[in-house]
Design an enzyme around this catalytic site. Structure first.
Site, short mmCIF file in Angstrom:
data_model
loop_
_atom_site.label_atom_id
_atom_site.label_comp_id
_atom_site.label_asym_id
_atom_site.label_seq_id
_atom_site.Cartn_x
_atom_site.Cartn_y
_atom_site.Cartn_z
N ASP A 703 0.87 -1.16 0.00
CA ASP A 703 0.00 0.00 0.00
C ASP A 703 0.92 1.22 0.00
O ASP A 703 2.13 1.12 0.26
CB ASP A 703 -0.94 -0.01 1.21
C1 BGC Z 1 -4.98 3.31 0.27
C2 BGC Z 1 -5.04 2.38 -0.92
C3 BGC Z 1 -4.90 3.17 -2.18
C4 BGC Z 1 -3.58 3.93 -2.14
C5 BGC Z 1 -3.32 4.77 -3.38
C6 BGC Z 1 -3.78 4.23 0.23
O1 BGC Z 1 -3.91 5.28 1.14
O2 BGC Z 1 -5.01 2.57 1.45
O3 BGC Z 1 -6.21 1.63 -0.91
O4 BGC Z 1 -5.00 2.36 -3.30
O5 BGC Z 1 -3.59 4.80 -1.02
O6 BGC Z 1 -4.15 5.87 -3.41
#
Ligand code: BGC
Length: 920
Positions: A703
């Site tokens: 993530d």
């Molecule tokens: C989230 C993800 C997301 C990523 C990119 C993170 O803060 O948990 O689900 O895909 O950011 O935006």
């Protein structure tokens, strides 16, 4: 069905509208108050009629849409209903002093908007003029923002309760519509007894139209709850531990949602899992249960016994013998949605259940098979019906003696002692110690993987030579230097200028050197409910995950994601960061809206439908967040302490289905640690289970800005070497892979040998194999199909997509020549600005009025930063000498990419240059 692969937004909208309608769950419909008669006179209550929530908040809610149809617009517009104007005006007046509060920034949106207090007089008057009252209640929550068990979030506020009391006290025909992302407390239904209640969820940009179709009966409600609604929040078995900021003990073990309620607390349920009414009635007759060595088949005849066409969801639950392991009373084993059945019409459905899916995971060895899927001996009953509570026994099969389904090896076992729930001898709730880890995972992890081939330097092979079979992947990768290997691990973002503007990440050929080996740059974007492009480009916003799951309609969801796939392809995005598929462990999880259900089978199947839809067009989704991202508060650090059995049967199961049945080939690990190790650096999770046991062949990414750790050590976003050892291939994201702007420890680990070159090569191979599947690769190879040509053309003609971004790399200061800025009336210039050093910046624009402009002319230039208005500069026609306008960005900016838009409301300005300068 989709016509000729064409990206037709109107058709897309129709499917989304159908999904929003089929996802709506009707909980109550006394005296057939719904469907609304065509000439009904309706008074609309609740300020949510003015601010429809299309989705929750955070990365999953940031789709810029061309339009959003709310419930009241749909009722009044296309629905043509006579909406009481006096009530409406009251709201409009009140709203002048109580405007919508958006909150300021990420995770700052309020959960609810203050409600307008109603006077008895207004409600009485409304009753005189109208036959029906509709009350809309709205809630939001999302990423980094859990719900709370307080008024205004899980509970209604006093004013909302007062609204229900007054309206339900005066009107007989009262309909409550819930525009929410999560289930909320429902004790008010009994208190105020509205005639009808519908969970509409957050239905994306077509949500209001979907609601209209349900209210009018154009779509007969056929959504079913994917979560149990309990009497009180404390009834949920995870309530005692949920929300703990550091360590969350999964004491309820496999007894999540209905598995718990049907086994231990039947009387604590208000609305059971799978529940949802229709405007018609159905009979479900189960005909036979066939069994062969591999599967059970349940034949069901479903008949519409009412007088309106409708669809029914047939659900099959299994009651396995208690055996030594202990089992829930009911486990969803299969389901099917009927076609649209006319009154009196029947449909035969066969629901096949592979025997293996009925097995349990023995994490203690009590059955004689430790770390194995087993079918314990005894009778397996199959219950068939329209929800878990009403499903009745259709037949059973007997397993004569214990069957070993799959022998695995211990992985991801807990290291913290705790007790978990299980049925006692008398079936009552009892507790047992959770088996702890017996194999030190270091033993598996610490084996350094030797490289298949030593470093050769550049032999002239390109990635295309691997595809054509000229060289093996190993030979190709042996050309990569240590620096290349570090860079290939680093994904770039947010909003990398190397890919579609405003998207979350770029990876693959992110450096000149990697590019020279023929690696394309792949693009990924949030997700899950539509494409997020932070530069302001528009995309289609789908209903949220929970709403889609409540349709229980795999074909419809697949169809919707074919459009999503086409839209991704059109925008040159290879990978949607979704579906989100964590389990609804507790109703307060803010991100439940992105996820599907408390049940892993339904979760897995929904992910399969979405993936298959997208795969049709050569793009894919990243299933996330692997695993146990079950609470947003302190999500970076809160440890999930959970048994192997609960992991296998509940929290990993949906992912396993998505991998094995849906062909998932991109996974995102979560932020949190599971049983002591952060998931990105968790070898057991990412290698042993995912790759070795499930046979997964794709990429694993972190993530965004996630942490990793070595056992017993603090976690840090810099410890990317630990992630590579676990075979989490990509670290997402850094600003500049070559400069190592994330300051990670990759080079050091490679040099010291704490992470071997072999381990780097293993991830490099995963990434390169993935790249070969992408559209980015096809484009690089010059492969354009007719479809691509059509899509490119339609993209170019789409004024919602921001074309021609000017990249500006700012290393303390950057200058853009005015020649590149189109200052004509109504034109915009978009800059994609990459800030290399965090700090305070300002914009300097040197401009003047054009020579031939009259002295009194007004010449405005509006400046937007990341879609937010910053300032308008207005020159007059007499400003004929160059002047420098200075715009200070008051907030410090991070090392990141930003979007600046210059909009010229009227022509007449000449710009010499634009500078972005660091001031401190
Ligand atoms: C989230 C993800 C997301 C990523 C990119 C993170 O803060 O948990 O689900 O895909 O950011 O935006």
């Amino acid at each position: 069905m989709m016509k000729d692969n064409i990206f037709d937004v109107q058709e897309y909208a129709k499917v989304a509208r159908q999904a929003a309608a089929e996802g709506a769950v009707l909980l109550k419909n006394d005296n057939n108050v719904l469907p609304l008669a065509p000439k009904s006179k309706v008074a609309l209550f609740g300020r949510a009629q003015f601010n429809y929530y299309k989705s929750g908040t955070g990365s999953g809610g940031m789709v810029n849409t061309r339009y959003v149809v709310g419930i009241s617009e749909a009722l009044e517009g296309e629905g043509g209903y006579l909406i009481d104007q006096t009530v409406k005006k009251h709201y409009e007046e009140w709203l002048k002093d109580h405007p919508y509060e958006a909150g300021n920034g990420w995770a700052k949106e309020p959960w609810f908007q203050e409600e307008m207090p109603l006077t008895e007089e207004l409600v009485e008057r409304a009753r005189q003029d109208n036959d029906t009252a509709i009350i809309i209640i709205g809630r939001t929550a999302g990423e980094d923002k859990d719900n709370v068990a307080e008024a205004g979030s899980y509970y209604l506020t006093e004013i909302e309760e007062d609204m229900l009391k007054k309206v339900c006290g005066v009107f007989e025909r009262t309909i409550v519509l819930l525009n929410v992302g999560n289930i909320i407390d429902m004790s008010w239904v009994k208190k105020y007894n509205p005639a009808s209640v519908i969970y509409l969820w957050q239905g994306g940009q077509e949500g209001g139209n979907g609601a209209l179709d349900v209210l009018t009966g154009k779509v007969n409600p056929c959504g079913k709850l994917t979560d149990t609604i309990a009497k009180e929040i404390s009834d949920y078995p995870s309530s005692a531990n949920y929300g703990n900021p550091t360590r969350n003990l999964y004491v309820e073990d496999i007894y999540v949602g209905y598995r718990y309620f049907e086994t231990f607390a039947k009387d604590r349920v208000l609305y059971p899992f799978g529940y949802g009414l229709s405007y018609t009635t159905f009979s479900i007759q189960s005909r036979a249960i066939y069994q062969d060595d591999l599967k059970v088949a349940v034949d069901v005849a479903v008949t519409n016994t009412g007088n309106m066409a409708g669809k029914e969801v047939v659900q099959v639950y299994c009651e396995a013998p208690q055996g030594k392991l202990g089992k829930p009373k009911r486990v969803l084993a299969g389901f099917a949605k009927s076609k649209l059945l006319s009154p009196g019409e029947s449909q035969d459905l066969r629901i096949e259940i592979p025997l293996g899916t009925l097995s349990s995971y023995d994490d203690s060895g009590v059955t004689g098979y430790k770390s194995a899927w087993v079918l314990e001996e005894g009778s397996y009953g199959f219950y068939v019906g329209g929800n878990v509570r009403e499903a009745s026994l259709a037949g059973s099969i007997t397993i004569e003696s214990l069957k070993l389904i799959e022998q695995l090896q211990e992985a991801l076992a807990p290291v913290t002692e705790f007790e978990r729930m299980r049925p006692g001898k008398d079936g009552q709730l009892s507790f047992e110690k959770v088996p702890l880890r017996t194999i030190d995972p270091k033993k598996t992890r610490e084996k350094k993987l030797p490289p298949a081939k030593e470093y050769t330097g550049d032999l002239g092979y390109k990635l295309a030579d691997v595809e054509s079979g000229k060289v093996s992947m190993d030979t190709f990768l042996s050309q990569l230097s240590d620096e290349d290997l570090c860079c290939i691990i680093r994904g770039e973002g947010m909003s990398s200028p190397k890919v579609t503007p405003g998207t979350a990440g770029a990876f693959g050929g992110v450096t000149e050197s990697l590019k020279s080996f023929g690696l394309p740059v792949a693009c990924c974007a949030d997700g899950p409910s539509g494409i997020r492009m932070d530069c302001g480009s528009l995309a289609f916003a789908l209903p949220i995950g929970t709403c889609l799951a409540c349709t229980w309609n795999m074909e419809l969801v697949e169809e919707l994601f074919r459009y999503e796939g086409l839209e991704l392809r059109r925008n040159k995005i290879d990978n949607l960061l979704g579906p989100g598929m964590n389990i609804h462990r507790h109703p307060l999880n803010g991100r439940n809206f992105e996820y599907f259900s408390e049940d892993p089978l339904l979760t897995g199947k929904m992910a399969v439908a979405q993936l298959q839809g997208m795969h049709k067009y050569g793009v894919t989704g990243t299933i996330k967040h692997f695993a146990c991202n079950n609470q947003e508060s302190n999500r970076y650090d809160v440890e999930a302490v959970v048994s192997e059995r609960a992991l296998r049967e509940i929290y990993l199961k949906g992912f396993e289905i998505a991998v094995k049945e849906g062909g998932a080939y991109s996974i995102m690990t979560s932020y949190n640690p599971v049983n002591g190790l952060w998931t990105s650096s968790n070898y057991d999770l990412v290698t042993t289970i995912l790759r070795k046991q499930w046979g997964y062949k794709g990429i694993v990414m972190t993530d965004w800005f996630a942490k990793g750790n070595d056992e017993g050590e603090e976690a840090s976003p810099q410890n990317v070497a630990a992630m590579v050892r676990a075979q989490n291939d990509l670290y997402m994201v850094v600003l500049d892979a070559k400069k190592n702007s994330g300051n990670d420890n990759l080079a050091e680990a490679l040099e010291k040998g704490t992470t071997s070159r072999g381990e780097f090569l293993r991830s490099a191979a995963n990434i390169c194999n993935y790249l070969l599947t992408t559209l980015a690769w096809r484009r690089q190879q010059g492969i354009f199909s007719q479809l691509d040509e059509q899509l490119t053309k339609s993209l170019e003609e789409d004024d919602g997509i921001i074309q021609n971004m000017i990249p500006l790399d700012v290393d303390k200061c950057a200058t853009l020549s005015g020649d590149l800025i189109n200052t004509q009336k109504g034109e915009s210039t978009h800059l994609q600005v990459t800030i290399q050093e965090a700090g305070y910046y300002r914009l300097e624009i040197t401009c003047k009025a054009m020579e031939d402009i009259s002295e009194l002319a007004q010449i405005p230039l509006s400046i937007f930063l990341n879609q937010n208005f910053v300032k308008t500069i207005t020159l007059t026609g007499s400003d004929k000498i160059w002047r420098t306008e200075i715009i200070d960005f008051e907030e410090p900016v991070l090392q990141n990419t930003y979007f600046i838009k210059l909009y010229f409301g009227l022509g007449g300005m000449e710009i010499k240059d634009l500078k972005i300068v660091k001031i401190k």
